[in-house]
Design a protein around this motif. Sequence first.
Motif, short mmCIF file in Angstrom:
data_model
loop_
_atom_site.label_atom_id
_atom_site.label_comp_id
_atom_site.label_asym_id
_atom_site.label_seq_id
_atom_site.Cartn_x
_atom_site.Cartn_y
_atom_site.Cartn_z
N THR A 244 -16.62 6.86 20.88
CA THR A 244 -17.91 6.10 21.12
C THR A 244 -17.90 5.19 22.18
N ALA A 245 -16.44 4.48 22.22
CA ALA A 245 -15.95 3.49 23.11
C ALA A 245 -16.15 4.39 24.74
N GLU A 246 -15.68 5.60 24.81
CA GLU A 246 -15.68 6.27 26.06
C GLU A 246 -17.08 6.83 26.40
N ALA A 247 -18.03 7.21 25.39
CA ALA A 247 -19.34 7.52 25.66
C ALA A 247 -20.19 6.32 26.24
N ILE A 248 -19.86 5.12 25.61
CA ILE A 248 -20.51 4.03 26.20
C ILE A 248 -19.93 3.68 27.39
N ALA A 249 -18.82 3.78 28.02
CA ALA A 249 -18.29 3.49 29.21
C ALA A 249 -18.85 4.68 30.26
N ARG A 250 -19.03 5.80 29.81
CA ARG A 250 -19.61 6.98 30.26
C ARG A 250 -20.82 6.67 31.05
N ALA A 251 -21.74 6.40 29.89
CA ALA A 251 -22.84 6.12 30.24
C ALA A 251 -23.30 4.70 31.09
N ASP B 61 -27.75 8.62 36.41
CA ASP B 61 -28.95 9.26 35.94
C ASP B 61 -29.30 8.18 34.67
N LEU B 62 -28.47 7.41 34.33
CA LEU B 62 -28.94 6.49 33.17
C LEU B 62 -29.12 5.09 33.72
N SER B 63 -28.52 4.62 35.03
CA SER B 63 -28.71 3.47 35.32
C SER B 63 -30.00 2.83 35.46
N HIS C 105 -39.87 7.00 26.17
CA HIS C 105 -39.76 8.47 25.62
C HIS C 105 -38.30 9.09 26.48
N ASP C 106 -37.48 8.44 26.78
CA ASP C 106 -36.23 8.86 27.71
C ASP C 106 -35.17 8.82 26.73
N ASP C 107 -35.15 8.90 25.59
CA ASP C 107 -33.86 8.66 24.75
C ASP C 107 -32.92 9.86 24.92
N VAL C 108 -31.49 9.46 24.80
CA VAL C 108 -30.63 10.18 25.23
C VAL C 108 -29.49 10.34 23.99
N LEU C 109 -28.92 11.38 23.81
CA LEU C 109 -28.05 11.71 22.59
C LEU C 109 -26.99 12.43 23.37
N VAL C 110 -25.55 11.49 23.04
CA VAL C 110 -24.10 11.97 23.74
C VAL C 110 -23.38 12.24 22.35
N GLY D 7 -19.60 14.14 25.05
CA GLY D 7 -19.81 13.54 26.00
C GLY D 7 -20.90 14.00 27.07
N HIS D 8 -21.55 15.26 26.74
CA HIS D 8 -22.89 15.70 27.60
C HIS D 8 -23.90 14.81 27.07
N SER D 9 -24.93 14.71 27.70
CA SER D 9 -25.96 13.94 27.35
C SER D 9 -27.28 15.10 27.23
#
Length: 152
Positions: A60-67, A72-74, A101-106, A118-120
């Motif tokens: 979870t922590a790694e996915a948050i940091a990558r996001a 593309d998410l900035s 409408h642009d939710d993302v699941l990782v 880790g892929h969006s």
Amino acid sequence: HDVYTLGLDELADRAGIDQARPVGRRFLVMAGDRAISSAEITDEDGTGFQANEGPYVAATAEAIARAEDDPDLSEGDYEIRLLRIPALYFVALWLRDERGHDDVLVPLDPVPAPFEPGHSYRPDAVLTELAASARTRLELDDVEGSSSRSAD
């Protein structure tokens, strides 16, 4: 962050991400820059509590940091959530788009195939794939349940 879930029946009936139910509030416990455990309040009245040191904590922590670092998410404004589908061993960081409408699941590691940790992914693509798995699982449960009933 809030924790949400979808059940097998809901997935099999092609539930959308907006049908996920809130089931708790989760906090990451940090030691410096490392997530070492999570604490989750699980009941509506706040009396249920779980602590966890399993693989989804660091994931979870790694996915948050990558996001946070993902260009593309900035431009988006996201609320951090967690989506959990226990019967399919699926857990994902859910970036809920505050604008619509642009939710993302990782998906978090470990994750079932065909997803990559880790892929969006767009929620509708994930839920379509999981719906097929949910229907298969429900069919197997029906077969196992009927064979155990006939053995009684």
